[in-house]
Write a protein that holds these residues in place. Structure first.
Motif, PDB file in Angstrom:
ATOM      1  N   ALA A 486       0.859  -1.456  -0.114  1.00  0.00           N
ATOM      2  CA  ALA A 486      -0.047  -0.055   0.141  1.00  0.00           C
ATOM      3  C   ALA A 486       0.947   1.341  -0.108  1.00  0.00           C
ATOM      4  CB  ALA A 486      -1.094   0.008   1.314  1.00  0.00           C
ATOM      5  N   SER A 487       0.300   2.293  -0.627  1.00  0.00           N
ATOM      6  CA  SER A 487       1.117   3.526  -0.759  1.00  0.00           C
ATOM      7  C   SER A 487       0.016   4.437   0.038  1.00  0.00           C
ATOM      8  CB  SER A 487       1.372   4.172  -2.029  1.00  0.00           C
ATOM      9  OG  SER A 487       0.210   4.630  -2.553  1.00  0.00           O
ATOM     10  N   VAL A 488       0.920   5.293   1.116  1.00  0.00           N
ATOM     11  CA  VAL A 488       0.331   6.425   1.714  1.00  0.00           C
ATOM     12  C   VAL A 488      -0.536   7.321   0.945  1.00  0.00           C
ATOM     13  CG1 VAL A 488       0.542   8.149   3.513  1.00  0.00           C
ATOM     14  CG2 VAL A 488       2.118   6.292   3.698  1.00  0.00           C
ATOM     15  N   GLU A 489      -0.069   7.477  -0.146  1.00  0.00           N
ATOM     16  CA  GLU A 489      -0.806   8.551  -0.984  1.00  0.00           C
ATOM     17  C   GLU A 489      -2.255   8.039  -1.419  1.00  0.00           C
ATOM     18  OE1 GLU A 489       2.345   7.686  -1.426  1.00  0.00           O
ATOM     19  OE2 GLU A 489       3.041   9.542  -0.333  1.00  0.00           O
ATOM     20  N   GLU A 490      -2.115   6.837  -1.742  1.00  0.00           N
ATOM     21  CA  GLU A 490      -3.133   6.017  -2.446  1.00  0.00           C
ATOM     22  C   GLU A 490      -4.543   6.081  -1.094  1.00  0.00           C
ATOM     23  OE1 GLU A 490      -4.629   1.859  -4.453  1.00  0.00           O
ATOM     24  OE2 GLU A 490      -2.517   2.168  -3.517  1.00  0.00           O
ATOM     25  N   ILE A 491      -3.913   5.720  -0.064  1.00  0.00           N
ATOM     26  CA  ILE A 491      -4.711   5.589   0.915  1.00  0.00           C
ATOM     27  C   ILE A 491      -5.489   6.932   1.582  1.00  0.00           C
ATOM     28  CG2 ILE A 491      -5.107   4.848   3.566  1.00  0.00           C
ATOM     29  CD1 ILE A 491      -3.004   2.807   2.993  1.00  0.00           C
ATOM     30  N   GLY A 492      -4.390   7.936   1.326  1.00  0.00           N
ATOM     31  CA  GLY A 492      -4.835   9.340   1.723  1.00  0.00           C
ATOM     32  C   GLY A 492      -5.865   9.855   0.797  1.00  0.00           C
ATOM     33  N   LEU A 493      -5.829   9.683  -0.362  1.00  0.00           N
ATOM     34  CA  LEU A 493      -6.756  10.030  -1.467  1.00  0.00           C
ATOM     35  C   LEU A 493      -8.121   9.312  -1.112  1.00  0.00           C
ATOM     36  CD1 LEU A 493      -4.696  10.289  -4.721  1.00  0.00           C
ATOM     37  CD2 LEU A 493      -5.726  12.078  -3.246  1.00  0.00           C
ATOM     38  N   MET A 494      -8.112   8.079  -0.720  1.00  0.00           N
ATOM     39  CA  MET A 494      -9.394   7.271  -0.450  1.00  0.00           C
ATOM     40  C   MET A 494     -10.133   8.008   0.825  1.00  0.00           C
ATOM     41  SD  MET A 494      -9.020   3.378  -1.806  1.00  0.00           S
ATOM     42  CE  MET A 494      -7.851   2.876  -1.006  1.00  0.00           C
ATOM     43  N   MET A 495      -8.959   8.102   1.675  1.00  0.00           N
ATOM     44  CA  MET A 495      -9.817   8.893   3.065  1.00  0.00           C
ATOM     45  C   MET A 495     -10.352  10.262   2.756  1.00  0.00           C
ATOM     46  SD  MET A 495      -6.515   8.002   5.597  1.00  0.00           S
ATOM     47  CE  MET A 495      -7.101   9.012   6.930  1.00  0.00           C
ATOM     48  N   ALA A 496      -9.825  10.814   1.657  1.00  0.00           N
ATOM     49  CA  ALA A 496     -10.654  12.037   1.507  1.00  0.00           C
ATOM     50  C   ALA A 496     -11.761  11.802   0.483  1.00  0.00           C
ATOM     51  CB  ALA A 496      -9.452  13.060   0.812  1.00  0.00           C
ATOM     52  N   GLY A 497     -11.889  10.756   0.079  1.00  0.00           N
ATOM     53  CA  GLY A 497     -13.278  10.522  -0.691  1.00  0.00           C
ATOM     54  C   GLY A 497     -12.877  10.320  -2.103  1.00  0.00           C
ATOM     55  N   ILE A 498     -11.707  10.326  -2.602  1.00  0.00           N
ATOM     56  CA  ILE A 498     -11.245  10.372  -3.812  1.00  0.00           C
ATOM     57  C   ILE A 498     -11.061   8.880  -4.058  1.00  0.00           C
ATOM     58  CG2 ILE A 498      -9.780  11.217  -5.689  1.00  0.00           C
ATOM     59  CD1 ILE A 498      -9.542  13.713  -3.719  1.00  0.00           C
ATOM     60  N   THR A 499     -11.516   8.204  -5.002  1.00  0.00           N
ATOM     61  CA  THR A 499     -11.182   6.926  -5.291  1.00  0.00           C
ATOM     62  C   THR A 499     -10.516   6.443  -6.548  1.00  0.00           C
ATOM     63  OG1 THR A 499     -12.045   4.711  -5.148  1.00  0.00           O
ATOM     64  CG2 THR A 499     -13.639   6.457  -6.336  1.00  0.00           C
ATOM     65  N   ALA A 500     -10.502   5.202  -6.861  1.00  0.00           N
ATOM     66  CA  ALA A 500     -10.117   4.612  -8.228  1.00  0.00           C
ATOM     67  C   ALA A 500      -8.582   4.954  -8.491  1.00  0.00           C
ATOM     68  CB  ALA A 500     -10.788   5.527  -9.444  1.00  0.00           C
ATOM     69  N   PRO A 501      -7.982   3.959  -9.535  1.00  0.00           N
ATOM     70  CA  PRO A 501      -6.627   4.017  -9.862  1.00  0.00           C
ATOM     71  C   PRO A 501      -6.251   5.156 -10.639  1.00  0.00           C
ATOM     72  CG  PRO A 501      -7.867   2.347 -10.903  1.00  0.00           C
ATOM     73  CD  PRO A 501      -8.736   2.676 -10.017  1.00  0.00           C
ATOM     74  N   GLY A 502      -5.416   5.533 -10.769  1.00  0.00           N
ATOM     75  CA  GLY A 502      -5.092   7.044 -11.486  1.00  0.00           C
ATOM     76  C   GLY A 502      -5.626   8.204 -11.153  1.00  0.00           C
TER      77      GLY A 502
END
Lengths: 519, 373
Positions: A486-502
């Motif tokens: 897992a990357s912190v950035e990816e999780i961080g984006l999902m925590m802010a409600g932004i999903t999906a690859p790319g």
């Protein structure tokens, strides 16, 4: 040199503790100064003295070489010292501008001039890059924006020194970045910031200097350039700590705990869990990441049926337990470590021994009587097995430190031998030593084959402990990632409600959208 | 700076400390009241002698003390059960009246020629205990139900329910249960239903034995039984109780039932032991004084009997004092009230110690000053 603040030989004693022992601290104009230390190291006391909240027993506070007297927060504000508390001091039903002028006399005689205050506030927020609508009702704003209101309140009073107590605890990574941007602007402006925290990464990222406290004393003050995380940890704890949990590779077993299409409302009738699915296997830790208030607590309580369930199912070892009583949940094999250890997980007025059987009171019995001797025996075992530091099992549980109380609760819930364990914020507010112990116990439970649902706001914790991490946002799972890759950035984006690859590519557009919605 | 009151590092909560502060509070209350005696031109020593000699130094007076003790102790026990379960019940006047009415009704049914007719006392007594307990228990349980299931405020509802119960009593004694005659009261209860007198030459009756047994049972419930543990957890922290799988609503209703039942037993004991007939005004405030006794006993069932005896004895002594030293008996009420206030206030001494050194010159430095050097 202007607006240099100096605290000299500060001594503060509370009953039984020397909270500050000859503390010296100098804060230059235009610097971000981090104050680092474990819980109980005396950081908060020192800052509360600076903010005029506590009186000191002896010592001196100087601004630009002149002694000042700080008898109350009012004095502090008059001298340009302001504080953003961990718990925001905002009136939720008031607008931003109303909150800002609270306690000030703004206007003509008895009349309040909110328009002029709004103008001033807008001006301030533009100048410092703190986007805000003065007319917005504070209670409806996201946490990160509420924090901005707190900062603006201080700037409105022209604070030269801003004390921020654990400011990032409640923020998403993105909100944290925004906050740090604001702090850098304040620094350019010649203002000083004291950052009270125990997060090393953040200190390394933003602070100019750091002062480390331990046991009420200053251990060291360092330039950030001339130190590193390891040294700071050692200074803070007084020994080498390896906050890397060694997780053994292990194949998860069968699904133990399943949640299907769960919907739960909070007290005000808002739906906090909105059609949530998850599955926890034996010998696995499933982490739930997310900013506080996205339905995590409601999920945990609903799994135990401590909260009414609107629809959906909770399945334990293949059997539907959704609407069974809490007592039956416990009997059938779900343990729960709640977030609030002092008000839910334990009865602070009762002894360690009595707390050790909380939830098990019907198990320890002899005929119609309590099996007091057996219960005390098990309490002693718990204290020994989990290394709980207590004045004895007849000691009131409320007198235990947070870490020891948590070990007591966690130990009790682990030892009852349930197949599934729901754990909520297990290390919140604990110092490094206690975190280490709690992590170790959770991993041990995992090894024993328990299915563990771990809810935490600390990404570091989840990355270290969990096998898989599910990110929760507004009552739904945004995505599940393997903790290993897992990357912190990816999780961080999902925590802010932004999903999906790319998501990174879409980041810019979303950033605009995000800002728009907080305005 | 040396302070007169210095906070103790840990509160001293040993039994000795608790006893010592309670005793000191009591003595202080007596000291203050002594000045009141002086204002009547009476010697405080004589007055106190009269106050305590009559109830505790004479057989007759001691008998009366026991009579007053039993209902006070039972109500105090009810208070302990409900308050420690987090149910702030104040409706003991009502429970007392309901319990007394129910047992009087049962007793009158066993009069010769009445519906049931005479039955042996060893059968009657358990029946009376059951009827008194259950009637008042359901009465209070209703308040528990409103609190647990509908979220009502038990303080207000239980206080108001006292009036309702008293009106029911007034209705009964002026209507269906009224004896022929001028006064609104029932017939005298059949002799066979009276509680036996236990001290020859006194009015002391077996009610005190019932109170002692009840104290033992309440102690056993709270300290030794899983149910008691659950009640206490509920009282301290309802959220933790729910978390532990305890059905908080049911526990509260049960606590209300037990508390009411104990209040009902107080009425039963008074009715069958001392009044022997039902009339308006039999409660006379005992439902509130019992709460005070529970507070003085620090909600500890073991301390209830001695505390109630002291309290009951003092009210017996007050009458004697009025007769002998012509001091108004209401001074005793002042003394009792002072004692309660001071016992609560003296609790501070378990958290703070007094630094007598501040009164002497050149006081030694306190720990704080020492440390700052």
């Amino acid at each position: 040199m202007k607006h240099t603040l100096e605290m000299r030989n500060i001594v503060k004693r509370f009953p039984g503790v020397l909270a500050n022992n000859n503390v010296n601290l100098t804060i230059q104009a235009g610097e971000i100064h981090a104050l680092l230390g474990e819980n109980g190291a005396g950081k908060s006391t020192l800052m509360q003295i600076l903010y005029g909240f506590h009186s000191m027993d002896s010592g001196e506070i100087l601004i630009d070489g002149e002694t000042v007297r700080l008898g109350s927060p009012k004095d502090a504000i008059a001298l340009g010292i302001g504080m953003v508390h961990q718990e925001f001091m905002l009136v939720r039903r008031f607008s931003v501008v109303e909150n800002t002028v609270l306690g000030l006399r703004e206007g003509n005689g008895p009349l309040l001039d909110l328009r002029r205050a709004s103008e001033k506030l807008k001006d301030l927020s533009n100048r410092h890059g703190l986007a805000l609508d003065p007319a917005a009702e504070v209670g409806l704003l996201p946490i990160g924006v509420q924090q901005r209101v707190e900062i603006l309140k201080l700037l409105y009073r022209d604070a030269r020194l801003l004390i921020l107590d654990e400011p990032t605890a409640v923020l998403t990574p993105r909100e944290k970045d925004q906050l740090f941007g604001v702090l850098r602007k304040l620094r350019e402006d010649g203002r000083s910031v004291v950052l009270v925290t125990h997060k090393l990464a953040e200190i390394m990222e933003i602070a100019d200097r750091v002062t480390v406290m331990r046991d009420g004393q200053v251990v060291a003050t360092r330039e950030i350039g001339s130190t590193n995380g390891q040294e700071l940890t050692r200074l803070m704890v007084g020994r080498e700590v390896n906050l890397r949990a060694d997780k053994s590779a292990q194949k998860p077993g069968a699904a133990i705990l399943q949640v299907e299409e769960l919907r739960v409302r909070d007290e005000t009738g808002h739906e906090k869990v909105r059609g949530l699915n998850l599955e926890v296997h034996a010998g696995e830790i499933l982490g739930i990441a997310g900013v506080d208030g996205n339905g995590q607590s409601e999920l945990a309580e609903a799994v135990m049926h401590l909260r009414e369930i609107k629809s959906g199912r909770v399945i334990l070892k293949g059997a539907d337990v959704t609407r069974l009583s809490v007592a039956l949940h416990r009997t059938l094999g779900i343990s729960y470590v709640p977030a609030d250890r002092r008000h839910v997980g334990s009865v602070t007025e009762m002894s360690v021994a009595d707390n050790a059987i909380l939830g098990l009171q019907r198990k320890y019995r002899r005929g119609i009587f309590r099996g007091i001797r057996e219960a005390r025996e098990s309490a002693r075992g718990l204290v020994a097995r989990f290394g709980i530091r207590t004045g004895g099992i007849d000691f009131a549980a409320g007198k235990l430190s947070g870490g020891n109380l948590q070990k007591l609760i966690l130990g009790r819930e682990i030892m009852r031998g349930s197949a599934a364990l729901v754990v909520e914020h297990p290390t919140r507010g604990l110092d490094v030593g206690a975190v280490e112990a709690v992590w170790g116990e959770l991993l041990r439970a995992r090894q024993e084959g328990k299915a563990i649902l771990l809810i935490s706001a600390e990404l570091e914790e989840l990355l270290n402990l969990a096998d898989r991490i599910a990110v929760m946002f507004e009552g739904r799972i945004m995505g599940v990632v393997d903790a290993a890759g897992a990357s912190v950035e990816e999780i961080g984006l999902m925590m802010a409600g932004i999903t999906a690859p790319g998501a990174a590519a879409a980041g810019l557009g979303n950033k605009e959208a995000h800002r728009g919605e907080t305005l | 700076m040396a302070k007169l009151f210095e906070r103790r590092l840990t509160p001293s909560d040993s039994p000795i400390a608790i006893f010592a502060t309670t005793a000191a509070a009591f003595l202080t209350a007596m000291l203050v009241t002594a000045f009141l005696f002086l204002s009547y031109g009476a010697s405080p020593f004589q007055a106190y002698f009269a106050l305590f000699h009559e109830p505790f130094g004479t057989l007759r007076g001691f008998g009366y003390s026991l009579v007053r003790t039993s209902p006070l102790a039972l109500i105090a026990l009810g208070t302990i059960v409900s308050w420690r379960s987090g149910f702030s019940y104040l409706g003991f006047e009502g429970c007392f009246v309901i319990g007394a009415s129910a047992t009087a009704w049962l007793a009158l049914l066993t009069a010769p020629g009445a519906r049931i007719g005479p039955i042996p006392f060893f059968l009657f007594l358990p029946l009376a205990i059951f009827v008194g307990f259950v009637a008042a228990g359901l009465w209070a349980g209703l308040v528990g139900f409103v609190r647990a299931r509908l979220g009502g405020n038990e303080v207000l509802i239980s206080l108001m329910s006292n009036y309702v119960a008293i009106f029911i009593l007034q209705y009964l004694v002026s209507g269906p249960m009224r004896a022929p005659g001028s006064l609104p009261e029932t017939r005298i209860l059949p002799r066979a239903t009276w509680l036996p007198f236990i001290l020859p030459g006194t009015r002391a009756h077996a009610g005190i034995l019932i109170a002692i047994a009840a104290a033992a049972l309440v102690w056993m419930l709270l300290e030794k039984m899983p149910l008691g543990y659950e009640l206490i957890v509920t009282g301290f922290n309802a959220a933790a109780a729910r978390y532990a799988g305890i059905d908080v609503g049911r526990r509260i209703m049960l606590a209300a039932f037990f508390a009411g039942g104990l209040g009902g037993l107080a009425g039963m004991v008074e009715e069958l032991g001392s009044q022997h007939r039902l009339m308006d005004g039999i409660n006379g405030g005992v439902g509130f004084v019992g709460i005070v006794v529970a507070l003085l006993a620090r909600l500890n069932p073991v301390a209830v009997i001695p505390t109630a005896l002291l309290y009951g004895g003092m009210s017996v002594g007050a009458d004697a004092m009025q007769r002998r030293a012509s001091i108004p008996s209401s001074i005793t009420f002042i003394l009792q009230s002072l004692a309660v206030l001071l016992v609560l206030a003296f609790d501070a001494l378990r958290y703070y110690k007094i630094n007598f050194s501040v009164f002497s010159r050149g006081a030694p430095p306190t720990a704080t000053e020492e440390a700052s050097k």
